[in-house]
Motif scaffolding. Structure first.
Motif, mmCIF file in Angstrom:
data_model
loop_
_atom_site.group_PDB
_atom_site.id
_atom_site.type_symbol
_atom_site.label_atom_id
_atom_site.label_comp_id
_atom_site.label_asym_id
_atom_site.label_seq_id
_atom_site.Cartn_x
_atom_site.Cartn_y
_atom_site.Cartn_z
ATOM 1 N N CYS A 248 1.124 -1.801 6.895
ATOM 2 C CA CYS A 248 1.795 -1.059 5.919
ATOM 3 C C CYS A 248 2.977 -1.866 5.387
ATOM 4 O O CYS A 248 3.403 -1.723 4.201
ATOM 5 N N HIS A 249 3.837 -2.670 6.318
ATOM 6 C CA HIS A 249 5.207 -3.063 5.868
ATOM 7 C C HIS A 249 4.881 -4.008 4.980
ATOM 8 O O HIS A 249 5.684 -4.186 3.754
ATOM 9 N N GLU A 250 3.950 -5.239 5.033
ATOM 10 C CA GLU A 250 3.979 -6.255 4.196
ATOM 11 C C GLU A 250 3.011 -5.881 2.981
ATOM 12 O O GLU A 250 2.902 -6.522 1.882
ATOM 13 N N GLY A 251 1.835 -4.810 3.281
ATOM 14 C CA GLY A 251 1.192 -4.483 2.303
ATOM 15 C C GLY A 251 1.196 -3.311 1.612
ATOM 16 O O GLY A 251 1.965 -3.098 0.583
ATOM 17 N N TYR A 252 0.295 -2.234 2.052
ATOM 18 C CA TYR A 252 0.271 -0.819 1.689
ATOM 19 C C TYR A 252 0.944 0.127 2.539
ATOM 20 O O TYR A 252 0.518 0.202 3.590
ATOM 21 N N PRO A 253 1.855 0.673 1.994
ATOM 22 C CA PRO A 253 2.540 0.907 0.658
ATOM 23 C C PRO A 253 3.766 0.132 0.583
ATOM 24 O O PRO A 253 4.656 0.528 0.017
ATOM 25 N N THR A 291 11.905 0.691 2.299
ATOM 26 C CA THR A 291 10.695 1.232 1.819
ATOM 27 C C THR A 291 9.440 0.658 2.805
ATOM 28 O O THR A 291 8.667 1.686 2.867
ATOM 29 N N ALA A 292 9.366 -0.310 2.904
ATOM 30 C CA ALA A 292 8.379 -1.098 3.846
ATOM 31 C C ALA A 292 8.399 -0.529 5.084
ATOM 32 O O ALA A 292 7.185 0.031 5.540
ATOM 33 N N ASN A 293 9.445 -0.144 5.620
ATOM 34 C CA ASN A 293 9.430 0.446 7.116
ATOM 35 C C ASN A 293 9.127 1.880 6.970
ATOM 36 O O ASN A 293 8.495 2.432 7.687
ATOM 37 N N TYR A 294 9.650 2.577 6.111
ATOM 38 C CA TYR A 294 9.490 4.054 5.858
ATOM 39 C C TYR A 294 7.885 4.387 5.335
ATOM 40 O O TYR A 294 7.544 5.470 5.881
ATOM 41 N N GLY A 295 7.561 3.455 4.696
ATOM 42 C CA GLY A 295 5.929 3.601 4.384
ATOM 43 C C GLY A 295 5.039 3.792 5.347
ATOM 44 O O GLY A 295 3.963 4.285 5.134
ATOM 45 N N ILE A 296 5.370 3.677 6.638
ATOM 46 C CA ILE A 296 4.436 3.581 7.686
ATOM 47 C C ILE A 296 4.467 5.236 7.941
ATOM 48 O O ILE A 296 3.279 5.388 7.913
ATOM 49 N N GLU A 297 5.302 5.957 7.888
ATOM 50 C CA GLU A 297 5.214 7.318 8.386
ATOM 51 C C GLU A 297 4.635 7.976 7.088
ATOM 52 O O GLU A 297 4.317 9.089 7.270
#
Ligand SMILES: [Zn+2]
Length: 439
Positions: A248-253, A291-297
């Motif tokens: 998630c963090h490095e890739g999507y989203p 955004t990379a970290n928040y994108g996980i949830e």
């Protein structure tokens, strides 16, 4: 003032035209191009500074050939900031207004980075404000004690807590020969969860490499043309939860999507060349990491992450899936210690503690193994106050998205607001501001 200008003024005074001509402003795209060239020039002095560049290759070659001294870079940046201040942006479209403020702030951060390379000493908080447009809250040791007590209760047994924690975690290491297949599964899942909500260019893709001897755990090197190179550091054991984190963090989203959207919407569609360069030590990094970290949830709301890990990733890694919930519970507790890393970095970089003390503090309060803690102090050396971008960045992004109605109970709205943020030039200090009412 040069004599030719005086002659011109005398001539003007004699004619029946107003003398008070508006001061000439450079077109925004000219200012933007000069900014990019300054970032590239600074990259000649600071190998980490230019994280990505996919603008004209001739600009990079020129920066390498010229190798401008730091004093010249600073003087040019200050002149450019003055040009930018004279520029007036009036538009009903929010983006050009954001662009102007963003460029101005990125430029200020560039000047601060030059000053640091020239030897200026900033405290941890002064530095993070100058470079990332944010200051992380200070937490006393006691703030972390309650969480440590909860982890202590969750891991009964004899011996120091960190040893019990390490013994517990050992069961969740991805075997080296399964790393690729586990990561591939995680990436495919993150991508399929992201695609329904984000219009990505058809040719987007990335490659994953496994590397060693790095101060970080993973890195996205954006290449332009919707492509990324993602590197995963295998110096230390890789635990099963890292698969989703990194995918998630490095890739999507996360980073891959963020960079691809900036490229599509701002660089290609609008011709805003400043977004073809990414200065690592700048406010953009708080948005990128947050955004990379928040994108996980966002990608895995509620217990969907646990379900996917238990049913797919644990079996793919050959791990005992009946332990997945216990592991997720412990991870949720240790995530509450995220800000402990900032405290260690703040004290270490302010020279209140030395490296062994910082590593010991991280082992105690961030629950890091001695080897991870040592790796983390190397990260502090290289990236300094950058550490706040991960945890404070995540919290600010979450706050911003939620303030616009993108709450956990409204997953579709959350995706919309999240993607809108990914595709726009917003500053960290904007994230704190309350949302303006929507028309
Ligand atoms: Zn990152």
């Amino acid at each position: 003032m040069k004599s030719a200008s005086i002659a011109a003024l005398v001539l003007l005074a004699g004619a029946a035209v107003p003398i008070a001509q508006p001061q000439q402003t450079l077109p925004m795209n000219t200012i933007a191009e000069r900014y990019v060239k300054l970032v590239l020039a600074l990259g000649q002095h600071d190998a980490d500074y230019v994280d990505a560049f996919y603008g004209p290759p001739a600009w990079k070659a020129e920066a390498e050939r010229q190798r401008l001294p730091l004093t010249d870079i600073r003087a040019s940046a200050e002149r450019l900031a003055a040009d930018l201040s004279r520029f007036k942006t009036e538009s009903n479209d929010e983006l050009p207004v954001l662009r102007h403020a963003y460029l101005r702030r990125q430029l200020d951060a560039l000047v601060s980075r030059v000053r640091m390379l020239e030897g200026a000493t900033l405290t941890f908080d002064e530095e993070s404000q100058a470079l990332y447009d944010a200051v992380a809250p200070v937490h006393p040791d006691s703030y972390f004690d309650a969480t440590l007590k909860a982890i202590d209760r969750a891991l009964p047994g004899e011996g120091p807590l960190i040893e019990r924690y390490e013994a517990f975690r050992r069961k969740f290491v991805i075997p080296a020969d399964r790393l690729t297949s586990v990561f591939d599964r995680a990436i495919a899942e993150c991508r399929s969860r992201t695609l329904p909500h984000v219009q990505l260019p058809a040719n987007e893709s990335f490659t994953v490499e496994y590397v060693k001897n790095k101060p970080w755990g993973g890195y996205n090197w954006y290449q332009g043309s919707s492509r990324s190179l993602i590197q995963v550091n295998t110096d230390l054991p890789i635990y099963i939860d890292r698969a989703i984190d990194l995918a998630c963090h490095e890739g999507y989203p996360g980073h891959h999507v963020y960079n691809a959207l900036l490229e599509k919407h701002l660089v290609r569609d609008r011709g805003w060349v400043e977004f073809s360069v990414y200065a690592l030590f700048s406010p953009q990094s708080l948005i990128a990491e947050g955004t990379a970290n928040y994108g996980i949830e966002v990608a895995f709301p509620g217990d969907e992450r646990l379900v996917f890990e238990r049913d797919v990733l644990f079996p793919a890694a050959g791990l005992d899936a009946s332990q997945a919930a216990a592991y997720a519970g412990t991870r949720a507790l240790t995530e509450r210690l995220a800000y402990a890393g900032n405290e260690a970095a703040r004290r270490y970089l302010n020279r209140e503690i030395d490296r062994p003390q910082a590593a010991a503090w991280l082992t105690r309060y961030a629950m890091m193994s001695p080897a991870s803690a040592e790796q983390r102090t190397r990260f502090f050396d290289a990236y300094r106050s950058y550490v706040i971008n991960y945890n404070l960045g995540k919290d600010l992004v979450k706050q911003f998205v939620e303030s616009r109605g993108g709450v956990a109970t409204e997953p579709a709205r959350r995706w919309t607001e999240f993607v809108r943020l990914l595709a726009s030039p917003r500053l960290p200090s904007d994230l704190r501001a309350p949302a303006r009412p929507r028309r």
